[in-house]
Design an enzyme around this catalytic site. Structure first.
Site, PDB file in Angstrom:
ATOM      1  NE  ARG A  94      -3.351   0.044   3.048  1.00 58.56           N
ATOM      2  CZ  ARG A  94      -4.635   0.276   2.787  1.00 58.56           C
ATOM      3  NH1 ARG A  94      -5.337  -0.577   2.068  1.00 58.56           N
ATOM      4  NH2 ARG A  94      -5.245   1.358   3.243  1.00 58.56           N
ATOM      5  CG  ASN A 110       9.595  -0.118  -0.546  1.00 57.86           C
ATOM      6  OD1 ASN A 110       9.317  -1.193  -0.019  1.00 57.86           O
ATOM      7  ND2 ASN A 110       9.193   0.199  -1.757  1.00 57.86           N
ATOM      8  CG  HIS A 112      10.572  -1.105  -6.880  1.00 56.84           C
ATOM      9  ND1 HIS A 112       9.212  -1.308  -6.812  1.00 56.84           N
ATOM     10  CD2 HIS A 112      10.870  -1.038  -8.192  1.00 56.84           C
ATOM     11  CE1 HIS A 112       8.707  -1.353  -8.025  1.00 56.84           C
ATOM     12  NE2 HIS A 112       9.694  -1.179  -8.883  1.00 56.84           N
TER      13      HIS A 112
END
Lengths: 217, 217
Positions: A94, A110, A112
């Site tokens: 999210r 994060n 990725h």
């Protein structure tokens, strides 16, 4: 608990293989951090089981049907309660709003599975394969309110082979994610850095192999 | 002139360092091609001087003030006259229209100083540095009417170092361009390939080090 260890919470929505890589690296002493909480927006996320196996506290706060800002307020409350200092997203599916970002930035990280800014968003490995790039990889970045748009900490490359499928490529990228994420977190925790423009700038490493004082240049 | 060599024309607008890299690789026999013409839309392009030094025919067809399609028709006429079979863009700073593309595609190749699809267009190295990527590189691709959008043949990566400037990064990318472009052209000229979707798919290499018949798998 040690005062020398950064208190890190992990947010995940799925199996959490990058959480496991971080937890193992912390357990081996390679990253000066303690994972104090694993939070999920899915009660059945496999990553919660992996956390319980390791004796790491877990909380599930299902997002389904809950207004986005209320959900994030509850996430923040859970993080505040364990005094988390850093937040690592590990397959947390999210976007985050300023309710969350403003509370923890710039200490939200994060990973990725592509070389950003190429192929943001979902199914990055398939996007890359279908585009026909010859090199892809993974990116560890600080999180802002955009989709995979925050300042980049570290990238690792993965060649796309002639006989790759999207799945074999994704598998090899995942192997590099498991190296990249602990490495990037260690860098963020142990080196001096700042965000300049949108570049993450690390101060020069002290060369410990060189006798002090280091010669000029 | 040899019937075994592909007849390649180069289009450039500037100093043409990638043209020089291609010409040198051809001269060393590393690429089975002969550069039969260097074409420029700038009469004062340094690349024209480099071509003349090597005894390679040159033509300048200034684009300034000329309608785009008329300019491209004249380029095509010049290429047709020398019976060019391939066209390599080497710092050719204009988009091409179907007038040109339809005549020579898919045998039009370009090199771009970034890992496409990141950072298309001008000043790609500065774009990448300012974005804060930790890895950049260069891309050799087939040319379509878009801006750096065609199918990718080859990419080479270049790490962005902590103390890089946009200029030092551009310099190290250029070194890799000079390796990548001859390598990619050799691949296109010597291997069987096709474009599948938008992926350039090369047939498996025959392993010449293995006695014939090669064992299964």
């Amino acid at each position: 608990m040690s005062d020398d260890l950064a208190r890190v919470a992990v947010l995940l929505s799925g199996r959490g293989s990058n959480f496991v890589a971080l937890a193992d690296a912390c357990a081996r002493g390679e990253v000066p951090a303690e994972i104090v909480l694993v939070l999920s927006n899915k009660a059945d996320a496999g990553g919660l089981d992996r956390a319980r196996e390791r004796g790491i506290p877990t909380v599930a706060i299902p997002s389904k049907g809950m207004p986005r800002e209320e959900h994030e307020s509850r996430l923040v409350a859970a993080l505040d309660e364990v005094e988390a200092h850093w937040v690592c997203l590990a397959g947390y599916m999210r976007l985050l709003t300023p309710v969350f970002i403003d509370r923890y930035a710039p200490r939200i990280v994060n990973i990725h599975p592509a070389l950003l800014p190429s192929f943001p968003g979902v199914d990055a490995q398939a996007q890359a394969w279908e585009y026909g790039v010859r090199v892809s990889g993974c990116t560890v970045h600080l999180v802002d309110t955009g989709c995979d748009t925050g300042p980049i900490v570290l990238q690792r490359t993965v060649p796309v082979l002639d006989d790759d499928t999207s799945d074999t490529l994704a598998h090899r990228i995942l192997e590099q994610e498991h190296v990249a994420y602990p490495t990037a977190l260690r860098m963020l925790l142990t080196r001096r850095w700042r965000v300049h423009g949108r570049r993450v700038v690390f101060d020069p490493l002290i060369d410990v192999d060189r006798p002090w004082p280091a010669s000029a240049n």
